[in-house]
Scaffold this active site. Structure first.
Site, PDB file in Angstrom:
ATOM      1  CD  GLU A 116       6.493   5.007 -35.248  1.00 62.29           C
ATOM      2  OE1 GLU A 116       7.494   5.115 -34.526  1.00 62.29           O
ATOM      3  OE2 GLU A 116       6.487   5.325 -36.451  1.00 62.29           O
ATOM      4  CG  ASP A 117       2.185   7.918 -34.609  1.00 59.86           C
ATOM      5  OD1 ASP A 117       3.062   7.421 -33.882  1.00 59.86           O
ATOM      6  OD2 ASP A 117       2.441   8.747 -35.506  1.00 59.86           O
TER       7      ASP A 117
END
Length: 502
Positions: free
Chosen positions: A85-86
């Site tokens: 996600e990051d």
């Protein structure tokens, strides 16, 4: 595999290994180290709101998971849980490096990461709960990782804006604390609740904390004398013990107890308690007997959660006695396995597996033939299936959630002694479906404690219920939908009548 040398992160990784109750295998350590290297590289340059390197968060998450006894694969997934996600590292890259099992856990965490309680409306709560139950039905480890992730976030919440603190604390109390409680992970539940309480009602938190500290300061010397006395009593009774220690009631739990008693702290008898760990179940009852022979028990305060566990699986003997020096004292007696299950809940399963791997087989209760669990939680799976029948009926889903998940539960028995868990207010038809769908579908009557009773009767705790069935019965009565309480019973009745809109 190239490791960074002499870094704070590598020292923290060692603390992850040190947190395991049972030292992981060399293979497990290598897996965790590989996951750390990928996470460290992927998150390099990223900072938390506090200004510390982002890798510290995933290392803390992994340390929590290790501390509650999760396996090496789950801890590795905890290290990687924010990577897709990051960062630029994709889920496909993780799967190629670590396999589909770890990749699936991380995919589930990524989906849960989109969950935010942005308002108090039922629609938002509904979507959040649905995602949680779907994740639990797919792989319970996903939710355990999310609980560990949330716990570290709560411990560092002071670095966020006040409005975010309130939102996250509220979401934690609304969603994560009940989940941790239902999974029986007492250690994580208490920590989540206390940290959320601190932000949601700081005045009450500080007042309760002060009460706890004052009582503990006054009672600490007494508790030491009581512990010594209990050791002496057990020795005289030839009862072996694994451990005897004192425990203080968690701050939020203490607040709820004081509130329940209208602010009268003197009516809360378990602010401190003596916890006795013994080798086996027989020793639990023997210890209770010798303590009661020495000290008079308080009427109505003896609770046998071994014979009748709490809905989340908690087992222990509780008694409140007029103890040494005439002071009221709660005693909790349990085996080591019961203790770990009380603190770790469903997570204790993976600890058992590590115990067996390391050769400590005597740790497990020999009466329980199989300590394996599915990665599906039965009640979560039932709710997931029920959602399919409901379609888009948020009102009924929220009502079912309240009844099946959040409401207090009771226990009733079949004539053979099988324990059936039900929410308070459940009927005999709910009881029948809880035994088996076919029993519910063919039910025509019931005997409660030996006497005939109508099917819409409310089940009381401890009743023995025999369901009378009729094999040739084709369908359950649709009128039952007007009084049944559980989602499982409602879903089964609709399914058999092939009408989800009933």
């Amino acid at each position: 595999m190239t490791l960074p040398k002499n870094t704070h992160e590598m020292r923290t990784l060692q603390s992850v290994f040190d947190a395991f109750p049972v030292t992981p295998s060399s293979r497990g350590k290598k897996l965790i180290t590989r996951a750390f290297i990928m996470a460290d590289k992927a998150h390099r340059g990223q900072k938390r709101a506090s200004g510390v390197p982002y890798i510290q968060h995933v290392l803390a998450t992994a340390q929590i998971l290790a501390g509650i006894g999760m396996d090496s694969r789950t801890v590795a997934a905890g290290l990687l849980h924010d990577v897709p996600e990051d960062t630029n590292v994709t889920l496909e890259m993780i799967e190629k490096e670590f396999g589909s099992d770890i990749a699936r856990m991380i995919e589930g965490i990524t989906k849960l990461g989109k969950m935010k309680l942005r308002s108090e409306t039922d629609d938002y709560k509904l979507e959040n709960w649905r995602r949680m139950f779907l994740a639990m039905g797919d792989d319970i480890r996903t939710v355990i990782i999310k609980l560990a992730d949330r716990l570290h976030n709560m411990r560092t919440l002071e670095h966020l804006r006040p409005d975010k603190q309130q939102r996250i604390a509220n979401e934690t109390m609304e969603i994560y604390v009940p989940i941790a409680n239902r999974l029986g992970i007492g250690e994580v539940r208490a920590a989540l609740a206390e940290n959320a309480f601190k932000y949601l009602d700081k005045e009450s938190y500080l007042a309760t904390k002060k009460i706890s500290e004052e009582i503990l300061s006054k009672k600490s010397a007494y508790l030491e004398r009581a512990l010594a006395d209990m050791k002496k009593i057990l020795k005289e009774g030839n009862i072996k013990h694994v451990d005897i220690h004192g425990r203080a009631k968690a701050i939020y739990s203490l607040y709820l107890k004081i509130k329940k008693h209208d602010g009268d702290v003197s009516r809360v008898y378990d602010i401190i308690a003596v916890r006795i760990i013994v080798p086996d179940v027989a020793s639990c009852y023997e210890a209770l007997g010798v303590i009661h022979r020495r000290y008079r028990p308080m009427v109505g305060r003896i609770k046998d959660y071994i014979s009748l566990p709490k809905p989340n699986g908690y087992q222990s003997l509780h008694t409140t006695i007029f103890g040494p020096e005439g002071q009221i004292l709660e005693i909790q007696i349990r085996t080591r396995q019961m203790h770990d299950e009380a603190e770790l809940g469903i997570a204790a399963h993976w600890l058992y597996e590590e115990r067996k791997r390391s050769g400590w087989r005597s740790y497990l209760d020999p009466r329980k033939k199989n300590h394996e669990i599915s990665h599906e939680v039965k009640w979560a799976k039932q709710l997931r299936e029920w959602q399919k029948d409901l379609g888009n009926n948020p009102d009924e889903f929220m009502e079912g959630l309240r009844v099946d998940f959040l409401q207090n539960h009771i226990f009733a028995f079949t004539p053979k002694g099988d324990v059936i868990e039900l929410p308070e207010g459940a009927t005999i038809v709910d009881f029948a479906y809880a035994i088996h769908t076919d029993i519910g579908n063919t039910a025509v009557g019931a005997r409660v404690d030996g006497k005939m009773a109508p099917l819409d009767s409310i089940v009381s705790n401890g009743q023995v219920i025999e369901i009378v069935t009729e094999k040739n019965r084709e369908k359950p009565n649709t009128n039952w939908l007007t009084f049944v309480k559980t989602s499982h019973a409602k879903s089964a009745i609709r399914r058999q009548n092939k009408s989800p809109n009933l």
